[in-house]
Design a protein around this motif. Structure first.
Motif, PDB file in Angstrom:
ATOM      1  N   SER A  44      73.813  25.502  37.791  1.00  0.00           N
ATOM      2  CA  SER A  44      72.901  24.364  37.671  1.00  0.00           C
ATOM      3  C   SER A  44      73.738  23.114  37.441  1.00  0.00           C
ATOM      4  N   PHE A  45      73.211  21.986  37.860  1.00  0.00           N
ATOM      5  CA  PHE A  45      73.971  20.744  37.691  1.00  0.00           C
ATOM      6  C   PHE A  45      73.013  19.555  37.666  1.00  0.00           C
ATOM      7  N   PRO A  46      73.448  18.464  37.018  1.00  0.00           N
ATOM      8  CA  PRO A  46      72.601  17.275  36.975  1.00  0.00           C
ATOM      9  C   PRO A  46      72.678  16.506  38.288  1.00  0.00           C
ATOM     10  N   VAL A  47      71.546  16.010  38.735  1.00  0.00           N
ATOM     11  CA  VAL A  47      71.496  15.252  39.994  1.00  0.00           C
ATOM     12  C   VAL A  47      71.197  13.796  39.651  1.00  0.00           C
ATOM     13  N   ARG A  48      72.147  12.929  39.972  1.00  0.00           N
ATOM     14  CA  ARG A  48      71.993  11.515  39.610  1.00  0.00           C
ATOM     15  C   ARG A  48      71.777  10.612  40.812  1.00  0.00           C
TER      16      ARG A  48
END
Ligand code: 2AM
Length: 184
Positions: free
Chosen positions: A154-158
């Motif tokens: 999972s990863f943050p989407v900016r």
């Protein structure tokens, strides 16, 4: 700029570290064509061939998209079939972040406002990992059983990206055209 056409789509690009981690999902499987790691992405909207006019309208619309930063989970493997034939091995989320749905709605709405058609296909957020045209169903089912427990990315989407699809020397390559930030 000329009147040339470009094949465009909107996507969330996967960070290098995630693309690297996903390499361990690969294994030899007869008839399976893995997508090159650098091409891995999650499509938000396929736009097809766009001429200069369409690109100008697109650019205006995308500037106006307002949506929140989100977290993209990638923890579920599955397949799509077309006319009864296996077509794609995908990676997606067990539970899709509501903000991803909000982003998709905001994009489609902005595009509709500048004259793009509605996206008629139901949206299934996924990363295409491999094309499966000649894979046996039993092979892919046992692959998914074996690997399912091991995918927990999972990863943050900016931001999201306008991408251009290029075909040269027998291979597809994607290039980022522009980035659109999400609200923090
Ligand atoms: P796919 O990976 O599931 O095939 C660039 O081609 C991206 O746009 C791909 O991720 C592709 O999804 C997606 N896409 C959606 N609709 C498409 C279409 N009609 N033709 C080609 N690509 C499409």
């Amino acid at each position: 700029m000329g009147c040339d056409r470009e094949r465009l789509f909107l996507a969330i690009q996967l960070p290098e570290s995630i693309r690297h981690n996903l390499l361990r999902l690969r294994e030899e499987m007869s008839g399976c064509r893995w997508v090159p790691a650098k091409n891995l992405h999650l499509t938000l909207r396929f736009l097809g061939d766009c001429d200069y006019n369409k690109r100008a309208r697109l650019s205006d619309a995308l500037q106006s998209v307002r949506a929140r930063e989100l977290k993209l989970g990638l923890n579920k493997l599955g397949v799509f079939s077309k006319r009864g034939q296996l077509s794609v091995l995908w990676l997606g989320a067990e539970q899709v972040d509501e903000r991803l749905v909000d982003l998709k709605v905001a994009i489609d709405e902005a595009l509709f406002q500048v004259g793009f058609d509605k996206d008629h296909r139901p949206y299934k957020a996924h990363v295409t990992l491999a094309r499966l045209r000649h894979v046996k169903r039993g092979d892919i089912e046992s692959y998914i059983r074996n690997k399912s427990e091991t995918v927990k990315e999972s990863f943050p989407v900016r931001f999201f990206s306008l991408m251009r699809s290029l075909f040269s020397e027998g291979a597809v390559r994607y290039e980022e055209v522009c980035r659109y930030p999400l609200d923090g």
